[in-house]
Motif scaffolding. Structure first.
Motif, PDB file in Angstrom:
ATOM      1  N   UNK A 123      39.577  31.291  37.405  1.00  0.00           N
ATOM      2  CA  UNK A 123      40.676  31.690  38.282  1.00  0.00           C
ATOM      3  C   UNK A 123      41.188  33.060  37.834  1.00  0.00           C
ATOM      4  N   UNK A 124      41.585  33.866  38.780  1.00  0.00           N
ATOM      5  CA  UNK A 124      42.064  35.222  38.509  1.00  0.00           C
ATOM      6  C   UNK A 124      43.252  35.201  37.535  1.00  0.00           C
ATOM      7  N   UNK A 125      43.231  36.122  36.580  1.00  0.00           N
ATOM      8  CA  UNK A 125      44.297  36.199  35.581  1.00  0.00           C
ATOM      9  C   UNK A 125      45.666  36.402  36.229  1.00  0.00           C
ATOM     10  N   UNK A 126      45.726  37.139  37.319  1.00  0.00           N
ATOM     11  CA  UNK A 126      46.992  37.370  38.013  1.00  0.00           C
ATOM     12  C   UNK A 126      47.615  36.100  38.570  1.00  0.00           C
ATOM     13  N   UNK A 128      37.352  39.989  40.789  1.00  0.00           N
ATOM     14  CA  UNK A 128      38.617  39.480  40.259  1.00  0.00           C
ATOM     15  C   UNK A 128      38.439  39.222  38.764  1.00  0.00           C
ATOM     16  N   UNK A 129      39.499  39.454  38.003  1.00  0.00           N
ATOM     17  CA  UNK A 129      39.401  39.177  36.564  1.00  0.00           C
ATOM     18  C   UNK A 129      39.565  37.687  36.287  1.00  0.00           C
TER      19      UNK A 129
END
Length: 145
Positions: free
Chosen positions: A79-82, A6-7
């Motif tokens: 935390x994921x950028x999305x 995850x990014x």
């Protein structure tokens, strides 16, 4: 073999991304709306779009922006950028995009759609001020970068 990751980003990236997206999309919508208004007097309708957008910002989008910012502030770094927006917000974005595409396909874009795009664009830009303020405060007063 490639590992999918995850990014994950620092919380300040989320605090930057949220208002950046609202500002960028708002600016694009206003530019499109402006282009669909007739030169001269027709473009005075953009004042009406600004007034409508201001009302939408103050009475609707500001609340959404505050909830979004409160959510982001509770994030852990990584935390994921999305996750910058909740899944409900992403669904709303898709619905709004589909509505815009449908409107443009059902009728020739003109003053009515120009005013609508201008109002929505301005409301996004105006409400993004809350996110920019929070991002600036966190970066400059808390020493977070």
């Amino acid at each position: 073999m490639t590992l999918l990751t995850k990014p994950g980003v620092p919380r300040t990236v989320h605090l930057f991304a949220a208002p950046f997206l609202w500002t960028a999309i708002g600016g694009l919508l206003m530019a499109r709306g402006w282009g669909w208004l007739e030169p001269g007097r027709g473009r005075l309708l953009f004042v009406a779009a600004g007034l409508l957008g201001t009302l939408k910002s103050l009475f609707i989008l500001d609340k959404i922006a505050r909830r979004s910012l409160d959510r982001i502030i509770r994030f852990q770094d990584g935390t994921c950028l999305g996750a910058v927006y909740s899944w409900k917000t992403w669904l709303l974005v898709l619905l709004m995009m589909a509505t815009g595409i449908t409107l443009r396909s059902l009728t020739e874009p003109g003053p009515a759609i120009g005013i609508l795009y201008g109002a929505v664009g301005w409301s996004l830009c105006l409400s993004s001020r809350l996110g920019w303020r929070e991002w600036y405060h966190r970066v400059h007063h808390h020493g977070i970068a």
